[in-house]
Design a protein around this motif. Structure first.
Motif, mmCIF file in Angstrom:
data_model
loop_
_atom_site.group_PDB
_atom_site.id
_atom_site.type_symbol
_atom_site.label_atom_id
_atom_site.label_comp_id
_atom_site.label_asym_id
_atom_site.label_seq_id
_atom_site.Cartn_x
_atom_site.Cartn_y
_atom_site.Cartn_z
ATOM 1 N N TYR A 35 0.896 -1.479 -0.156
ATOM 2 C CA TYR A 35 0.009 -0.172 0.039
ATOM 3 C C TYR A 35 0.950 0.981 -0.099
ATOM 4 C CZ TYR A 35 -3.192 -3.278 1.526
ATOM 5 O OH TYR A 35 -4.717 -4.256 1.222
ATOM 6 N N MET A 36 0.394 2.224 -0.511
ATOM 7 C CA MET A 36 0.977 3.221 -0.952
ATOM 8 C C MET A 36 0.907 3.995 -0.069
ATOM 9 S SD MET A 36 1.646 5.853 -4.493
ATOM 10 C CE MET A 36 2.628 7.505 -4.103
ATOM 11 N N TYR A 37 1.584 5.418 0.502
ATOM 12 C CA TYR A 37 0.976 5.973 1.744
ATOM 13 C C TYR A 37 1.057 7.353 1.348
ATOM 14 C CZ TYR A 37 5.383 6.073 3.566
ATOM 15 O OH TYR A 37 6.925 6.066 4.453
ATOM 16 N N VAL A 38 0.586 8.198 1.493
ATOM 17 C CA VAL A 38 1.392 9.751 0.774
ATOM 18 C C VAL A 38 0.587 10.826 2.449
ATOM 19 C CG1 VAL A 38 0.918 12.122 -0.195
ATOM 20 C CG2 VAL A 38 0.445 9.542 -1.370
ATOM 21 N N ILE A 39 1.757 11.470 2.370
ATOM 22 C CA ILE A 39 2.086 12.705 4.483
ATOM 23 C C ILE A 39 2.226 13.532 3.299
ATOM 24 C CG2 ILE A 39 2.289 13.081 6.480
ATOM 25 C CD1 ILE A 39 3.093 10.581 6.849
ATOM 26 N N ASP A 40 0.940 14.613 3.645
ATOM 27 C CA ASP A 40 0.999 16.302 3.470
ATOM 28 C C ASP A 40 0.954 16.697 4.989
ATOM 29 O OD1 ASP A 40 0.435 18.488 2.868
ATOM 30 O OD2 ASP A 40 -1.398 17.995 1.705
ATOM 31 N N LEU A 41 2.434 17.546 5.234
ATOM 32 C CA LEU A 41 1.901 18.126 6.455
ATOM 33 C C LEU A 41 1.671 19.819 6.169
ATOM 34 C CD1 LEU A 41 6.417 17.838 6.807
ATOM 35 C CD2 LEU A 41 4.677 16.390 8.038
ATOM 36 N N ALA A 42 1.019 19.593 4.775
ATOM 37 C CA ALA A 42 0.892 21.199 4.983
ATOM 38 C C ALA A 42 0.956 21.955 6.058
ATOM 39 C CB ALA A 42 -0.490 20.669 6.216
ATOM 40 N N ASN A 43 2.582 22.581 4.977
ATOM 41 C CA ASN A 43 3.430 23.492 5.346
ATOM 42 C C ASN A 43 4.173 23.491 4.578
ATOM 43 O OD1 ASN A 43 5.471 21.672 5.258
ATOM 44 N ND2 ASN A 43 6.516 21.152 7.261
ATOM 45 N N GLY A 44 3.104 23.290 3.490
ATOM 46 C CA GLY A 44 4.600 23.495 1.504
ATOM 47 C C GLY A 44 5.085 23.378 1.483
ATOM 48 N N SER A 45 5.664 22.050 2.169
ATOM 49 C CA SER A 45 6.873 21.115 1.523
ATOM 50 C C SER A 45 5.843 20.184 0.818
ATOM 51 C CB SER A 45 7.599 20.452 2.418
ATOM 52 O OG SER A 45 6.606 19.907 3.685
ATOM 53 N N ALA A 46 7.415 19.722 0.773
ATOM 54 C CA ALA A 46 6.582 18.781 -0.659
ATOM 55 C C ALA A 46 5.962 16.845 -0.143
ATOM 56 C CB ALA A 46 7.806 17.449 -1.914
ATOM 57 N N PRO A 47 4.577 16.162 -0.369
ATOM 58 C CA PRO A 47 4.564 15.509 0.514
ATOM 59 C C PRO A 47 5.550 14.503 0.593
ATOM 60 C CG PRO A 47 3.195 15.909 -1.567
ATOM 61 C CD PRO A 47 4.179 16.318 -1.613
ATOM 62 N N ILE A 48 5.432 13.619 1.615
ATOM 63 C CA ILE A 48 6.134 12.096 1.983
ATOM 64 C C ILE A 48 5.605 11.044 1.368
ATOM 65 C CG2 ILE A 48 7.521 10.930 4.027
ATOM 66 C CD1 ILE A 48 7.429 13.618 5.143
ATOM 67 N N GLN A 49 6.019 10.536 0.629
ATOM 68 C CA GLN A 49 5.155 9.159 -0.096
ATOM 69 C C GLN A 49 6.487 7.856 0.095
ATOM 70 O OE1 GLN A 49 4.412 9.706 -4.096
ATOM 71 N NE2 GLN A 49 4.254 11.652 -3.863
ATOM 72 N N GLY A 50 5.911 6.555 0.651
ATOM 73 C CA GLY A 50 6.553 5.292 0.213
ATOM 74 C C GLY A 50 5.633 4.544 0.922
ATOM 75 N N TRP A 51 5.810 3.575 0.888
ATOM 76 C CA TRP A 51 5.187 1.932 1.199
ATOM 77 C C TRP A 51 5.010 1.546 2.146
ATOM 78 C CZ3 TRP A 51 2.522 0.449 -3.380
ATOM 79 C CH2 TRP A 51 2.822 1.581 -4.807
ATOM 80 N N LEU A 52 3.697 0.743 2.250
ATOM 81 C CA LEU A 52 3.775 0.195 4.091
ATOM 82 C C LEU A 52 3.442 -1.555 3.209
ATOM 83 C CD1 LEU A 52 3.265 0.748 6.851
ATOM 84 C CD2 LEU A 52 0.741 0.280 5.788
ATOM 85 N N PHE A 53 3.566 -2.673 3.766
ATOM 86 C CA PHE A 53 3.604 -3.779 3.430
ATOM 87 C C PHE A 53 2.569 -4.480 4.713
ATOM 88 C CE2 PHE A 53 3.996 -8.623 2.963
ATOM 89 C CZ PHE A 53 3.468 -8.854 1.174
ATOM 90 N N ILE A 54 1.565 -4.886 4.002
ATOM 91 C CA ILE A 54 1.249 -5.802 5.768
ATOM 92 C C ILE A 54 1.016 -6.938 4.982
ATOM 93 C CG2 ILE A 54 -0.989 -6.089 6.376
ATOM 94 C CD1 ILE A 54 -1.954 -3.471 5.717
ATOM 95 N N ASN A 55 0.921 -7.911 6.202
ATOM 96 C CA ASN A 55 0.971 -9.293 6.193
ATOM 97 C C ASN A 55 0.835 -9.796 7.369
ATOM 98 O OD1 ASN A 55 2.157 -12.283 5.372
ATOM 99 N ND2 ASN A 55 4.424 -11.483 5.587
ATOM 100 N N TYR A 56 -0.026 -10.580 7.543
ATOM 101 C CA TYR A 56 -0.605 -11.504 8.366
ATOM 102 C C TYR A 56 -0.102 -12.350 8.846
ATOM 103 C CZ TYR A 56 -4.064 -7.763 7.973
ATOM 104 O OH TYR A 56 -4.597 -6.884 7.603
#
Length: 56
Positions: A35-56
């Motif tokens: 799953y891809m995540y995007v974090i917008d810090l809402a401070n004018g900087s570029a969003p932080i993006q990355g991947w999360l893997f869920i494994n049960y």
């Protein structure tokens, strides 16, 4: 957070570290996978993006 097809499966404003890998409805667990995540810090900087893997 987005699944591999680009569909939003989770969103939060003011995250409290309480997400338990469930779909938006909070009743269905997401399947194992990447799953891809995007974090917008809402401070004018570029969003932080990355991947999360869920494994049960």
């Amino acid at each position: 957070m987005y699944n591999r097809w680009g569909h939003e499966v989770f969103t939060s404003k003011g995250y409290n570290n309480d997400w338990n890998a469930t779909y938006k409805s909070r009743s269905n667990s997401l399947p194992s996978g990447s799953y891809m995540y995007v974090i917008d810090l809402a401070n004018g900087s570029a969003p932080i993006q990355g991947w999360l893997f869920i494994n049960y």
